[in-house]
Design an enzyme around this catalytic site. Structure first.
Site, PDB file in Angstrom:
ATOM      1  N   ASP A  92      35.763  34.688  35.336  1.00 23.67           N
ATOM      2  CA  ASP A  92      34.816  34.860  36.450  1.00 23.67           C
ATOM      3  C   ASP A  92      33.432  34.491  36.327  1.00 23.67           C
ATOM      4  O   ASP A  92      32.757  33.696  37.017  1.00 23.67           O
ATOM      5  CB  ASP A  92      35.044  36.076  37.490  1.00 23.67           C
ATOM      6  CG  ASP A  92      36.297  36.098  38.460  1.00 23.67           C
ATOM      7  OD1 ASP A  92      37.102  35.167  38.128  1.00 23.67           O
ATOM      8  OD2 ASP A  92      36.350  36.566  39.116  1.00 23.67           O
ATOM      9  N   TYR A  94      47.422  44.637  31.098  1.00 24.50           N
ATOM     10  CA  TYR A  94      48.172  44.348  32.349  1.00 24.50           C
ATOM     11  C   TYR A  94      49.470  44.750  32.116  1.00 24.50           C
ATOM     12  O   TYR A  94      50.177  44.881  33.168  1.00 24.50           O
ATOM     13  CB  TYR A  94      47.879  42.550  32.430  1.00 24.50           C
ATOM     14  CG  TYR A  94      46.741  42.201  33.324  1.00 24.50           C
ATOM     15  CD1 TYR A  94      45.337  42.376  32.982  1.00 24.50           C
ATOM     16  CD2 TYR A  94      46.832  41.598  34.374  1.00 24.50           C
ATOM     17  CE1 TYR A  94      44.301  42.144  33.598  1.00 24.50           C
ATOM     18  CE2 TYR A  94      45.896  41.008  35.234  1.00 24.50           C
ATOM     19  CZ  TYR A  94      44.419  41.486  34.679  1.00 24.50           C
ATOM     20  OH  TYR A  94      43.444  41.047  35.178  1.00 24.50           O
ATOM     21  N   LYS A 149      36.277  44.513  21.625  1.00 24.09           N
ATOM     22  CA  LYS A 149      35.560  45.646  21.653  1.00 24.09           C
ATOM     23  C   LYS A 149      35.899  46.309  20.394  1.00 24.09           C
ATOM     24  O   LYS A 149      36.589  47.743  20.660  1.00 24.09           O
ATOM     25  CB  LYS A 149      35.898  46.471  22.845  1.00 24.09           C
ATOM     26  CG  LYS A 149      35.034  47.589  23.237  1.00 24.09           C
ATOM     27  CD  LYS A 149      33.562  47.279  23.643  1.00 24.09           C
ATOM     28  CE  LYS A 149      32.752  48.563  23.514  1.00 24.09           C
ATOM     29  NZ  LYS A 149      31.304  48.150  23.964  1.00 24.09           N
ATOM     30  N   ASP A 167      39.972  38.072  32.063  1.00 16.67           N
ATOM     31  CA  ASP A 167      40.146  38.110  33.647  1.00 16.67           C
ATOM     32  C   ASP A 167      38.329  38.273  33.959  1.00 16.67           C
ATOM     33  O   ASP A 167      37.940  37.385  34.949  1.00 16.67           O
ATOM     34  CB  ASP A 167      40.632  39.258  34.153  1.00 16.67           C
ATOM     35  CG  ASP A 167      40.698  39.304  35.455  1.00 16.67           C
ATOM     36  OD1 ASP A 167      40.857  38.217  36.349  1.00 16.67           O
ATOM     37  OD2 ASP A 167      40.559  40.152  36.064  1.00 16.67           O
ATOM     38  N   ASP A 207      30.727  43.501  25.894  1.00 13.48           N
ATOM     39  CA  ASP A 207      29.522  43.829  26.288  1.00 13.48           C
ATOM     40  C   ASP A 207      28.557  42.797  26.106  1.00 13.48           C
ATOM     41  O   ASP A 207      27.894  42.236  27.008  1.00 13.48           O
ATOM     42  CB  ASP A 207      29.108  45.162  26.192  1.00 13.48           C
ATOM     43  CG  ASP A 207      29.097  45.671  24.929  1.00 13.48           C
ATOM     44  OD1 ASP A 207      29.405  44.884  24.058  1.00 13.48           O
ATOM     45  OD2 ASP A 207      28.436  46.577  24.522  1.00 13.48           O
TER      46      ASP A 207
HETATM   47  C1  IPM Z   1      43.171  36.032  37.938  1.00 14.07           C
HETATM   48  C2  IPM Z   1      43.546  36.885  39.016  1.00 14.07           C
HETATM   49  C3  IPM Z   1      44.536  37.824  38.848  1.00 14.07           C
HETATM   50  C4  IPM Z   1      44.457  38.434  37.436  1.00 14.07           C
HETATM   51  C5  IPM Z   1      45.091  38.663  39.788  1.00 14.07           C
HETATM   52  C6  IPM Z   1      45.032  38.011  41.063  1.00 14.07           C
HETATM   53  C7  IPM Z   1      46.240  39.363  39.531  1.00 14.07           C
HETATM   54  O1  IPM Z   1      42.228  37.700  39.278  1.00 14.07           O
HETATM   55  O2  IPM Z   1      43.957  35.171  37.726  1.00 14.07           O
HETATM   56  O3  IPM Z   1      42.310  35.874  37.280  1.00 14.07           O
HETATM   57  O4  IPM Z   1      43.868  39.748  37.427  1.00 14.07           O
HETATM   58  O5  IPM Z   1      45.150  37.970  36.629  1.00 14.07           O
HETATM   59 MG    MG Z   2      40.703  37.171  37.847  1.00 15.63          MG
END
Ligand code: IPM
Ligand code: MG
Length: 360
Positions: A251, A142, A191, A247, A223
């Protein structure tokens, strides 16, 4: 306590969900005799519209001067065509970096009352699900060097994944400390079969683990981890990983609980200063309709009271009030089953608020 909070309502449903969180904090203040002072500042799309910049200087200054930061959500289709460095999301990255919020804590918890919403087979999540992703937040791909160049006559682009030992050590410590308070298990995800940065990650995590002999450490390739989270999520206690992998996996982990609209998060720097925000995004499609679920933001405030201010009773009361609200059958649209009665954003905020009084 007298507490100064920076509040970034942001875009989409951000303003609505933060309004409910503030309603709850105000009630906590009056029940437990605290004072919260809110300093409202702009970031994200709304800041672009009003000031031309996604992260105005005054926002960063105010956050730095505050005891903690509450954030709703940023981003939306209106600003989708802005160049990368000017998008609302850049405000988030800028805040993380400016405030040195290197540790992102993302619990993935299944609420009993919502276990029906879990997309996995019942036997895989029997007895509940409670894991936490500890994601490195101010380094890696990032924030590595990025750019464009011409290679063999073609336009090319690159983003560099780079970590140093200090960055890995401090996030590993965060994960091990957290594991000590939980089930004493850390799974570090990398990884290392391909990436040099992952090999440094792995050896550094192994070194840090020597200070935590009571914590069981294992390593997984990313993975495999992506597969294991849906195959056998109960094997995890604390997942420790890099910015990009975290990230993605956070999710996935939150979706597995079925409670994505419910989950809070914290982004911490040294000394427990932190920014607290829901895991979900700005959901522009449902903004302004009083149908968003404010519970993740409310639970983020509970996390803040516990982590930054050590106000354990207050945090417990908020969490119990949310649980009672769910157990009593109240649902916002995102977590309601077909034909189930739906409660609005403000109304569910009011119900949680009145439950605080009952539970104190
Ligand atoms: C998160 C989001 C952010 C990230 C985006 C909105 C920049 O997806 O906080 O997980 O990738 O960190
Ligand atoms: Mg995210």
């Amino acid at each position: 306590m007298n507490i100064n909070l920076a509040v970034i309502r942001g875009d989409g449903i951000g303003p609505e969900v933060t309004a409910e969180a503030i309603k709850i904090l105000d009630e906590i203040a009056s029940l437990y005799n605290h004072k919260f002072n809110y300093n409202e500042v702009l970031a994200g799309g709304v800041a672009i519209d009003e000031t031309g910049e996604c992260l105005p200087e005054i926002t960063v200054k105010t956050c730095k001067r505050s005891d903690a930061v509450i954030l709703g959500a940023v981003g939306g289709p209106k600003w989708d065509d802005f160049p990368g460095s000017k998008r609302p999301e850049q405000a988030l990255l800028g805040l993380r970096k400016a405030l040195n919020l290197y540790a992102n804590i993302r619990p993935a918890i299944m609420f009993d009352a919502l276990s029906d919403a879990c997309p996995l087979k019942e036997e895989l999540v029997k007895g509940g699900l409670n894991l936490v992703v500890v994601r490195e937040l101010t380094g890696g791909i990032y924030f590595g060097e990025k750019g464009r160049k011409i290679v063999d006559g073609y336009e090319a682009a690159y983003d560099v994944e780079e970590y140093n030992v200090m960055e890995i050590e401090r996030i590993a410590k965060t994960a091990f400390e957290l594991a000590m308070k939980r089930n004493k298990k850390v799974t570090s995800v990398d990884k290392a079969n391909v990436l040099e940065s992952s090999r440094l990650w792995r050896s550094t995590v192994n070194n840090v683990s020597k200070d935590y002999p009571k914590v069981e450490l294992n390593h997984q390739y990313v993975d495999n981890a992506a597969m294991q989270i849906v195959r056998n999520p109960k094997q995890y206690d604390v997942i420790l990983t890099s910015n990009l992998f975290g990230d993605i996996l956070s999710d996935e982990a939150s979706q597995v609980t079925g409670s994505i609209g419910m989950l809070p998060s914290s982004s911490l720097s040294k000394g427990n200063f932190g920014m607290y925000e829901p895991i979900h995004g700005s959901a522009p499609d449902i903004a302004g309709q009083n149908i968003a679920n404010p519970m993740a933001t409310i639970l983020s405030c509970a996390m803040m009271l516990r982590t930054t201010f050590n106000l354990i009773k207050e945090a417990d009361t908020i969490e119990s009030a949310v649980t009672k609200t769910l157990n009593d059958g109240y649902r916002t649209m995102d977590i309601a089953k077909p034909r189930e009665k739906v409660t609005g954003t403000k109304e569910i905020g009011d119900i949680i608020k009145s439950n605080l009084k009952i539970l104190i």
